[in-house]
Design a protein around this motif. Structure first.
Motif, PDB file in Angstrom:
ATOM      1  N   ALA A 127      12.377   7.066  -0.911  1.00 54.48           N
ATOM      2  CA  ALA A 127      12.291   5.538  -0.703  1.00 54.48           C
ATOM      3  C   ALA A 127      10.604   5.627   0.248  1.00 54.48           C
ATOM      4  CB  ALA A 127      13.015   4.498  -0.524  1.00 54.48           C
ATOM      5  N   THR A 129       7.486   2.935   2.586  1.00 55.49           N
ATOM      6  CA  THR A 129       6.903   2.151   2.467  1.00 55.49           C
ATOM      7  C   THR A 129       5.440   2.170   3.376  1.00 55.49           C
ATOM      8  OG1 THR A 129       8.004   1.367   4.735  1.00 55.49           O
ATOM      9  CG2 THR A 129       8.512   0.403   2.133  1.00 55.49           C
ATOM     10  N   ARG A 130       4.708   1.083   3.153  1.00 57.93           N
ATOM     11  CA  ARG A 130       3.600   0.856   4.275  1.00 57.93           C
ATOM     12  C   ARG A 130       4.259   0.270   5.187  1.00 57.93           C
ATOM     13  NH1 ARG A 130      -0.493   3.242   0.388  1.00 57.93           N
ATOM     14  NH2 ARG A 130      -0.014   3.090  -1.179  1.00 57.93           N
ATOM     15  N   LEU A 143       2.348   7.377   4.009  1.00 62.18           N
ATOM     16  CA  LEU A 143       3.381   6.309   3.549  1.00 62.18           C
ATOM     17  C   LEU A 143       5.257   6.642   4.394  1.00 62.18           C
ATOM     18  CD1 LEU A 143       3.888   6.484  -0.368  1.00 62.18           C
ATOM     19  CD2 LEU A 143       2.846   4.980   1.504  1.00 62.18           C
ATOM     20  N   HIS A 146      11.980   6.980   3.982  1.00 62.57           N
ATOM     21  CA  HIS A 146      13.309   6.232   4.358  1.00 62.57           C
ATOM     22  C   HIS A 146      14.020   7.669   3.879  1.00 62.57           C
ATOM     23  CE1 HIS A 146      11.213   2.928   5.821  1.00 62.57           C
ATOM     24  NE2 HIS A 146      10.412   2.459   4.517  1.00 62.57           N
ATOM     25  N   GLU A 182       7.669  10.643  -3.344  1.00 61.11           N
ATOM     26  CA  GLU A 182       7.726   9.548  -2.775  1.00 61.11           C
ATOM     27  C   GLU A 182       7.628   8.430  -4.162  1.00 61.11           C
ATOM     28  OE1 GLU A 182       4.733   9.750  -0.459  1.00 61.11           O
ATOM     29  OE2 GLU A 182       5.458  11.036   1.057  1.00 61.11           O
ATOM     30  N   LEU A 184       7.000   4.503  -4.133  1.00 60.77           N
ATOM     31  CA  LEU A 184       6.358   2.986  -3.185  1.00 60.77           C
ATOM     32  C   LEU A 184       7.104   1.732  -3.041  1.00 60.77           C
ATOM     33  CD1 LEU A 184       4.966   2.264  -0.772  1.00 60.77           C
ATOM     34  CD2 LEU A 184       2.612   1.657  -2.829  1.00 60.77           C
ATOM     35  N   PHE A 185       8.078   1.597  -2.264  1.00 58.89           N
ATOM     36  CA  PHE A 185       8.739   0.099  -2.572  1.00 58.89           C
ATOM     37  C   PHE A 185       7.651  -1.037  -2.148  1.00 58.89           C
ATOM     38  CE2 PHE A 185      11.879   2.914  -3.520  1.00 58.89           C
ATOM     39  CZ  PHE A 185      12.071   2.230  -4.720  1.00 58.89           C
ATOM     40  N   PRO A 186       7.368  -2.427  -2.229  1.00 64.89           N
ATOM     41  CA  PRO A 186       6.674  -3.128  -0.899  1.00 64.89           C
ATOM     42  C   PRO A 186       7.640  -3.611   0.791  1.00 64.89           C
ATOM     43  CG  PRO A 186       7.849  -4.629  -2.566  1.00 64.89           C
ATOM     44  CD  PRO A 186       8.192  -2.829  -3.094  1.00 64.89           C
ATOM     45  N   ALA A 187       6.971  -3.437   0.594  1.00 60.96           N
ATOM     46  CA  ALA A 187       8.009  -4.262   2.714  1.00 60.96           C
ATOM     47  C   ALA A 187       7.393  -5.568   3.162  1.00 60.96           C
ATOM     48  CB  ALA A 187       6.974  -3.043   3.997  1.00 60.96           C
ATOM     49  N   SER A 188       7.035  -6.492   2.079  1.00 56.50           N
ATOM     50  CA  SER A 188       6.835  -7.839   2.512  1.00 56.50           C
ATOM     51  C   SER A 188       7.649  -9.014   1.881  1.00 56.50           C
ATOM     52  CB  SER A 188       5.354  -8.262   2.507  1.00 56.50           C
ATOM     53  OG  SER A 188       4.914  -8.130   1.400  1.00 56.50           O
ATOM     54  N   ASP A 191      11.330  -5.570   5.901  1.00 56.56           N
ATOM     55  CA  ASP A 191      11.201  -4.290   5.693  1.00 56.56           C
ATOM     56  C   ASP A 191      12.632  -3.975   4.928  1.00 56.56           C
ATOM     57  OD1 ASP A 191      12.035  -1.649   4.805  1.00 56.56           O
ATOM     58  OD2 ASP A 191      11.877  -0.744   7.150  1.00 56.56           O
TER      59      ASP A 191
END
Length: 209
Positions: A127, A129-130, A143, A146, A182, A184-188, A191
């Motif tokens: 996983a 995130t940015r 990126l 995690h 990787e 990518l998952f949103p971090a908003s 996190d």
């Protein structure tokens, strides 16, 4: 892809929480581990818990408890290996790992990891995130990885065991070696891989809850 087996990594020594099991800390009137189980269980075909020491302290959760098979607390990869060995006994090909101290991880974690693994001979995805990379492992793509949240192939468990016995500790060194990808998952708005390491983190988690 079918749903994989899941392993919850709780084998750390929790030094910043006074050595207490972080999964047994109370959050919203329930153990932290209960929140993690609730979030993971719809995404997997079965679960186990990686933890060391007396397994009876987790008896109320109804999960098999898998100790590290490599001595010396070599880190989360030892828990991943324990999960892979357990999954092999179940006849499974893939395991997804999550951390026992991260109660808000995405409820589409497995689907996104599996999508990123399309075309891989051995599904191996972390996983990511940015965001602020001050304390996280950053990949060549920029990126933030995690590494306790990943999709792991049972077929590479012996290679992983050999690496750990040779002193390997850093997860991304091993995943990069094997062509890991990787997801990518949103971090908003926050996190989702925020983990509880300190009493202050527990207060923050209570506010988020």
């Amino acid at each position: 892809m079918s749903r994989p087996l899941g392993v919850i990594l709780a084998g750390g020594q929790a030094t910043r929480m006074g050595g207490r099991d972080k999964g047994l800390l109370m959050l919203g009137g329930r153990p932290l581990l209960a929140h993690v189980i609730d979030r993971l269980s719809p995404q997997v075909a079965g679960m186990a818990l990686n933890a060391n020491g007396d397994s009876d302290r987790f008896s109320g959760f109804g999960l098999p408890v898998l100790p590290d098979s490599v001595a010396g607390f070599p880190g989360p990869l030892a828990g991943v290996l324990a999960g892979l060995d357990w999954a092999s006994e179940q006849g499974a090909d893939v395991v997804v790992s999550v951390a026992a101290d991260t109660p808000f991880f995405p409820d589409d974690l497995v689907i996104r990891l599996q999508a990123a693994a399309e075309g891989q001979a051995h599904p191996l995805v972390l996983a990511a995130t940015r965001g602020d990379a001050a304390t996280k492992s950053k990949s060549r793509s920029g990126l933030i990885r995690h590494p306790t949240f990943g999709l792991w192939p049972v077929a590479l468990r012996h290679d992983l065991r050999n690496g750990l016995e040779d002193g390997l500790k850093k997860i991304v060194l091993w995943t990069d070696r094997h062509g890991g990808r990787e997801a990518l998952f949103p971090a908003s708005p926050f996190d989702p891989f925020f983990n509880i390491n300190t009493p202050e983190d527990l207060e923050k988690a209570q506010a988020l809850l």
